[in-house]
Design a protein around this motif. Sequence first.
Motif, PDB file in Angstrom:
ATOM      1  N   GLY A 138      46.260  35.160  46.734  1.00 26.89           N
ATOM      2  CA  GLY A 138      47.185  36.214  46.326  1.00 26.89           C
ATOM      3  C   GLY A 138      48.639  35.823  46.476  1.00 26.89           C
ATOM      4  O   GLY A 138      49.460  36.108  45.610  1.00 26.89           O
ATOM      5  N   THR A 139      48.952  35.171  47.583  1.00 23.70           N
ATOM      6  CA  THR A 139      50.326  34.721  47.807  1.00 23.70           C
ATOM      7  C   THR A 139      50.752  33.740  46.722  1.00 23.70           C
ATOM      8  O   THR A 139      51.832  33.860  46.140  1.00 23.70           O
ATOM      9  CB  THR A 139      50.463  34.058  49.192  1.00 23.70           C
ATOM     10  N   THR A 140      49.883  32.774  46.443  1.00 26.07           N
ATOM     11  CA  THR A 140      50.198  31.772  45.416  1.00 26.07           C
ATOM     12  C   THR A 140      50.319  32.424  44.050  1.00 26.07           C
ATOM     13  O   THR A 140      51.254  32.130  43.294  1.00 26.07           O
ATOM     14  CB  THR A 140      49.133  30.663  45.399  1.00 26.07           C
ATOM     15  N   LEU A 141      49.401  33.321  43.723  1.00 26.26           N
ATOM     16  CA  LEU A 141      49.409  33.992  42.423  1.00 26.26           C
ATOM     17  C   LEU A 141      50.717  34.753  42.204  1.00 26.26           C
ATOM     18  O   LEU A 141      51.394  34.562  41.192  1.00 26.26           O
ATOM     19  CB  LEU A 141      48.211  34.943  42.331  1.00 26.26           C
ATOM     20  N   VAL A 142      51.085  35.583  43.159  1.00 31.33           N
ATOM     21  CA  VAL A 142      52.297  36.387  43.024  1.00 31.33           C
ATOM     22  C   VAL A 142      53.540  35.496  43.031  1.00 31.33           C
ATOM     23  O   VAL A 142      54.426  35.633  42.180  1.00 31.33           O
ATOM     24  CB  VAL A 142      52.371  37.452  44.141  1.00 31.33           C
ATOM     25  N   ALA A 143      53.603  34.573  43.980  1.00 32.34           N
ATOM     26  CA  ALA A 143      54.783  33.706  44.086  1.00 32.34           C
ATOM     27  C   ALA A 143      54.962  32.859  42.831  1.00 32.34           C
ATOM     28  O   ALA A 143      56.087  32.730  42.316  1.00 32.34           O
ATOM     29  CB  ALA A 143      54.669  32.815  45.321  1.00 32.34           C
ATOM     30  N   PHE A 144      53.878  32.283  42.322  1.00 29.59           N
ATOM     31  CA  PHE A 144      53.978  31.433  41.141  1.00 29.59           C
ATOM     32  C   PHE A 144      54.355  32.235  39.910  1.00 29.59           C
ATOM     33  O   PHE A 144      55.191  31.811  39.101  1.00 29.59           O
ATOM     34  CB  PHE A 144      52.657  30.680  40.904  1.00 29.59           C
ATOM     35  N   PHE A 145      53.729  33.391  39.734  1.00 35.34           N
ATOM     36  CA  PHE A 145      54.038  34.216  38.570  1.00 35.34           C
ATOM     37  C   PHE A 145      55.510  34.615  38.574  1.00 35.34           C
ATOM     38  O   PHE A 145      56.198  34.499  37.560  1.00 35.34           O
ATOM     39  CB  PHE A 145      53.146  35.460  38.523  1.00 35.34           C
ATOM     40  N   LEU A 146      56.003  35.069  39.725  1.00 39.16           N
ATOM     41  CA  LEU A 146      57.406  35.489  39.815  1.00 39.16           C
ATOM     42  C   LEU A 146      58.366  34.312  39.663  1.00 39.16           C
ATOM     43  O   LEU A 146      59.404  34.440  39.005  1.00 39.16           O
ATOM     44  CB  LEU A 146      57.652  36.211  41.141  1.00 39.16           C
TER      45      LEU A 146
ATOM     46  N   ALA B 192      52.792  35.864  52.546  1.00 34.87           N
ATOM     47  CA  ALA B 192      51.532  35.476  53.182  1.00 34.87           C
ATOM     48  C   ALA B 192      50.582  36.639  53.449  1.00 34.87           C
ATOM     49  O   ALA B 192      49.399  36.411  53.662  1.00 34.87           O
ATOM     50  CB  ALA B 192      51.813  34.724  54.480  1.00 34.87           C
ATOM     51  N   ARG B 193      51.039  37.853  53.404  1.00 35.83           N
ATOM     52  CA  ARG B 193      50.149  38.983  53.679  1.00 35.83           C
ATOM     53  C   ARG B 193      49.071  39.151  52.605  1.00 35.83           C
ATOM     54  O   ARG B 193      48.139  39.908  52.777  1.00 35.83           O
ATOM     55  CB  ARG B 193      50.952  40.263  53.850  1.00 35.83           C
ATOM     56  N   PHE B 194      49.196  38.443  51.481  1.00 38.43           N
ATOM     57  CA  PHE B 194      48.221  38.538  50.392  1.00 38.43           C
ATOM     58  C   PHE B 194      47.149  37.459  50.470  1.00 38.43           C
ATOM     59  O   PHE B 194      46.333  37.340  49.571  1.00 38.43           O
ATOM     60  CB  PHE B 194      48.921  38.441  49.028  1.00 38.43           C
ATOM     61  N   GLY B 195      47.142  36.645  51.500  1.00 41.32           N
ATOM     62  CA  GLY B 195      46.186  35.545  51.594  1.00 41.32           C
ATOM     63  C   GLY B 195      46.640  34.373  50.742  1.00 41.32           C
ATOM     64  O   GLY B 195      47.648  34.443  50.031  1.00 41.32           O
TER      65      GLY B 195
END
Length: 191
Positions: A103-111, A97-100
């Motif tokens: 950003g949180t969705t982008l990083v979490a989904f990609f990974l 959640a620190r990425f907003g």
Amino acid sequence: MEAFLVSTGIVALAEIGDKTQLLAFILAAKFQRPWPIIGAILVATLANHAFAGALGSWITSLVGPETLRWVLGISFLAMAAWTLVPDKFDEEDAKLARFGVFGTTLVAFFLAEMGDKTQFATVALAAKYHFFFLVVAGTTLGMMLANVPAVILGDRIAQRLPTQLVHRIAAAIFAIMGIATLMGAGAGLGL
């Protein structure tokens, strides 16, 4: 056009109940801001599937048509079996959640999509059809068809989806593609 339609259908079906769809439900419930979540899912999926599609296209340059036919046929059969195994969601995938929201969705989904069955399906479909852009567009649309309703409608649809039936249909399609590929379907495509 077949590459686009098959890629869309297979990924949309395979994504139902997948860990990334579960991630979409959780992110939607946590942030309650659907549009940044949907935008991030699109960007993450495009990046992930472009990589997978490029890998699939590259593989076709390394192996001969007969070897490729066997690799793809067996891969599609393995995807059929894998589709029947329920995904487990790791709560750590949603704790960025620190990425907003975006950003949180982008990083979490990609990974979460790395090494996932839809990523492997994209590799195999790009190798089978030799149409990088159509496959990536199709698999991305399939991801969006499965995940946008999850983000927008959330829990209202989660309990109503017959995920086991959908997984069986997706597995059957993968199995049919595997058997057809092993039997020589697509020989005119260089397989």
